[in-house]
Enzyme design. Structure first.
Site, PDB file in Angstrom:
ATOM      1  N   ARG A  46       0.767  -1.146   0.034  1.00  0.00           N
ATOM      2  CA  ARG A  46      -0.065  -0.146  -0.060  1.00  0.00           C
ATOM      3  C   ARG A  46       0.878   1.254  -0.012  1.00  0.00           C
ATOM      4  O   ARG A  46       0.524   2.301  -0.808  1.00  0.00           O
ATOM      5  CB  ARG A  46      -0.952   0.001   1.332  1.00  0.00           C
ATOM      6  CG  ARG A  46      -1.846   1.386   1.116  1.00  0.00           C
ATOM      7  CD  ARG A  46      -3.154   1.303   1.889  1.00  0.00           C
ATOM      8  NE  ARG A  46      -3.313   0.204   3.059  1.00  0.00           N
ATOM      9  CZ  ARG A  46      -2.510   0.261   4.334  1.00  0.00           C
ATOM     10  NH1 ARG A  46      -2.028   1.288   4.519  1.00  0.00           N
ATOM     11  NH2 ARG A  46      -2.649  -0.632   5.255  1.00  0.00           N
ATOM     12  N   TYR A  98     -16.059  16.677 -16.566  1.00  0.00           N
ATOM     13  CA  TYR A  98     -16.356  15.195 -16.573  1.00  0.00           C
ATOM     14  C   TYR A  98     -17.640  14.870 -15.310  1.00  0.00           C
ATOM     15  O   TYR A  98     -17.677  15.461 -14.575  1.00  0.00           O
ATOM     16  CB  TYR A  98     -15.111  14.226 -16.383  1.00  0.00           C
ATOM     17  CG  TYR A  98     -15.338  12.935 -16.076  1.00  0.00           C
ATOM     18  CD1 TYR A  98     -15.707  12.198 -17.198  1.00  0.00           C
ATOM     19  CD2 TYR A  98     -15.215  12.333 -14.913  1.00  0.00           C
ATOM     20  CE1 TYR A  98     -15.900  10.653 -16.934  1.00  0.00           C
ATOM     21  CE2 TYR A  98     -15.628  11.033 -14.555  1.00  0.00           C
ATOM     22  CZ  TYR A  98     -15.930  10.301 -15.736  1.00  0.00           C
ATOM     23  OH  TYR A  98     -16.180   8.762 -15.786  1.00  0.00           O
ATOM     24  N   ASP A 172      -6.931  18.638 -14.654  1.00  0.00           N
ATOM     25  CA  ASP A 172      -7.390  17.295 -15.058  1.00  0.00           C
ATOM     26  C   ASP A 172      -6.511  17.209 -16.640  1.00  0.00           C
ATOM     27  O   ASP A 172      -7.367  18.013 -17.667  1.00  0.00           O
ATOM     28  CB  ASP A 172      -8.798  17.103 -15.118  1.00  0.00           C
ATOM     29  CG  ASP A 172      -9.283  15.678 -15.497  1.00  0.00           C
ATOM     30  OD1 ASP A 172      -8.439  15.107 -16.260  1.00  0.00           O
ATOM     31  OD2 ASP A 172     -10.153  15.215 -15.167  1.00  0.00           O
ATOM     32  N   LYS A 197      -7.526   6.439 -19.679  1.00  0.00           N
ATOM     33  CA  LYS A 197      -7.704   6.623 -20.970  1.00  0.00           C
ATOM     34  C   LYS A 197      -6.377   6.940 -22.097  1.00  0.00           C
ATOM     35  O   LYS A 197      -5.944   5.725 -22.040  1.00  0.00           O
ATOM     36  CB  LYS A 197      -8.329   8.098 -21.054  1.00  0.00           C
ATOM     37  CG  LYS A 197      -9.341   8.349 -19.830  1.00  0.00           C
ATOM     38  CD  LYS A 197     -10.550   7.682 -19.945  1.00  0.00           C
ATOM     39  CE  LYS A 197     -11.731   7.465 -19.146  1.00  0.00           C
ATOM     40  NZ  LYS A 197     -11.995   8.827 -18.307  1.00  0.00           N
TER      41      LYS A 197
HETATM   42  C1  LIG Z   1     -12.571   9.214 -17.054  1.00  0.00           C
HETATM   43  C2  LIG Z   1     -12.399  10.436 -16.677  1.00  0.00           C
HETATM   44  C3  LIG Z   1     -12.226  10.773 -15.138  1.00  0.00           C
HETATM   45  C4  LIG Z   1     -12.391   9.643 -14.084  1.00  0.00           C
HETATM   46  O1  LIG Z   1     -11.446   8.655 -14.412  1.00  0.00           O
HETATM   47  P1  LIG Z   1     -11.834   6.904 -14.248  1.00  0.00           P
HETATM   48  O2  LIG Z   1     -10.604   6.473 -14.369  1.00  0.00           O
HETATM   49  O3  LIG Z   1     -12.868   6.633 -14.804  1.00  0.00           O
HETATM   50  O4  LIG Z   1     -12.118   7.027 -12.391  1.00  0.00           O
HETATM   51  C5  LIG Z   1     -11.909  12.021 -14.816  1.00  0.00           C
HETATM   52  N1  LIG Z   1     -11.667  12.990 -15.869  1.00  0.00           N
HETATM   53  C6  LIG Z   1     -11.861  12.903 -17.032  1.00  0.00           C
HETATM   54  C7  LIG Z   1     -11.784  13.995 -18.122  1.00  0.00           C
HETATM   55  C8  LIG Z   1     -12.212  11.653 -17.514  1.00  0.00           C
HETATM   56  O5  LIG Z   1     -12.470  11.414 -18.776  1.00  0.00           O
END
Ligand SMILES: *Cc1c(COP(=O)(O)O)cnc(C)c1O
Length: 382
Positions: A46, A98, A172, A197
């Site tokens: 962890r 998001y 982000d 992603k």
């Molecule tokens: C998918 C996404 C998230 C969340 O991420 P997860 O891996 O699904 O928890 C946050 N911000 C953006 C812009 C995203 O496309």
């Protein structure tokens, strides 16, 4: 090292015991100690795991930071940042976010006494106006999901820091990736990714990441990650690291194909509006052009026929574009934000922000562009 070298070598060293070029998947929870407290830097996974460490060093390198952290999902990475705050603290963020971030802010953290201001990020003054003594964090998403709005990271960071240098600016960077923009170089304190992603890039894992360049902030985040426990596992860390090694060539093709699809849709008689920061008619084109190295593979568009049925017909008839949530993989995906990714946003908010029934979001993959355009052409003519 230049970016295209960093994706492969940044923060990496050959494994010490065998010289393995790729870090092994250290599928272990714990590590032998020779005497209580005497160990080789690893105690319990962890806290740290060597495969995760290799990934975290790579993440730090490609984002021009000093410390990287890998989480079990993008949302758990955001959750970690918000746990830096305490009840009564305020956050300023964008009005096109998001859906899962919006849900976490309003349904989880408002309950614990945080206050969120959702503003249009087009004007820096919209943000500075909301700053008061309780403001602790500015949370940016750029490009936004799904309308591809662009926030000026440098202008916003400068204005916020001039106001109060202790306010954190977090970005982000999921849609752009460090191939396109490196927010820490533009004045941000924290970069966040849904590594699910483009970082992973193959739609085979769920993961989050944070990168910072300040030691104190890194220690605070590491403490929360360790204390709350939302870590990435060794197998997923291995896959994400493998993904990063081709990030630059994947992104190059995503950007080429994204631009071609945006232009194709922009000239299509059934399409009302296309949202792509690389199109000259995009309202934030000027900022996009200076801030971004290229414009990415995400394209949203609105059909002239405003009915849900028209959008569904297109989405049911594509053959190469798969109708699915998520984005950033090598394969092309299509999504209906109203019923899929953005269903958690109340209808009134959604409509106010232009997320209507006829809006379709594409994650343009790295297939042959002629096949992709032919697929959209036939789906639009059904
Ligand atoms: C998918 C996404 C998230 C969340 O991420 P997860 O891996 O699904 O928890 C946050 N911000 C953006 C812009 C995203 O496309």
């Amino acid at each position: 090292m230049k970016f295209n070298t960093k994706t492969i070598h940044g923060g990496q060293e050959h494994e010490k015991a065998t010289g393995a070029v790729m870090p092994p998947i250290f599928q272990t929870s714990t590590y032998a100690q020779s005497s209580p407290g005497v160990h080789k830097g690893y105690e319990y996974s962890r806290g740290a795991n060597p495969t995760r460490t290799a990934l975290e060093n790579s993440l730090a390198a490609i984002e021009n930071g000093t410390h990287g952290f890998a989480f079990s999902s993008g949302l758990s990475a955001i959750d970690c940042v918000l746990r830096l705050l305490k009840p009564g603290d305020e956050v300023i963020t964008g009005d096109d976010l998001y859906g899962g971030s919006y849900r976490m802010f309003t349904k989880l953290f408002e309950k614990y006494g945080l206050k969120f201001h959702f503003v249009n990020m087009d004007l820096v003054t919209n943000i500075t106006q909301k700053i008061n003594k309780n403001t602790k964090l500015v949370w940016l998403e750029t490009p936004t999901n799904p309308l591809m709005k662009i926030a000026d990271i440098q202008a916003i960071s400068t204005a916020v820091k001039n106001n109060n240098s202790s306010i954190l600016v977090a970005v982000d960077n999921t849609f752009a990736t460090p191939y396109i923009q490196q927010p820490l170089d533009l004045g941000a304190d924290i970069v966040m990714h849904s590594a699910t992603k483009y970082i992973g890039g193959h739609s085979d894992l769920v993961m989050g990441a944070l990168v910072v360049k300040d030691k104190k902030l890194a220690e605070a985040l590491h403490f929360i990650q360790f204390a709350a426990g939302a870590i990435a596992g060794p197998m997923d860390s291995f896959l994400a690291l493998r993904g990063i090694k081709t990030l630059h060539i994947r992104m190059q093709r995503h950007c080429e194909n994204g631009k071609a699809i945006a232009e194709f849709l922009n000239n299509h008689s059934k399409v009302d509006q296309v949202y792509y920061p690389g199109l000259k008619n995009h309202p934030n084109y000027a900022i996009a052009k200076t801030q971004m190295k290229d414009f990415g593979g995400m394209v949203s568009f609105r059909l002239k026929d405003k009915s849900k049925k028209a959008a569904f017909t297109v989405l049911e008839n594509t053959k190469i574009f798969t109708l699915a949530e998520s984005l950033g993989g090598v394969e092309s995906l299509a999504n209906h934000p109203v019923t899929m990714t953005h269903a958690s946003i109340p209808e009134k908010e959604r409509l106010k922000n232009g997320i209507t029934d006829s809006l379709i979001r594409l994650s343009v993959g790295i297939e042959d562009i002629t096949d992709l355009i032919a697929d959209l052409e036939q789906a639009l003519s059904v």
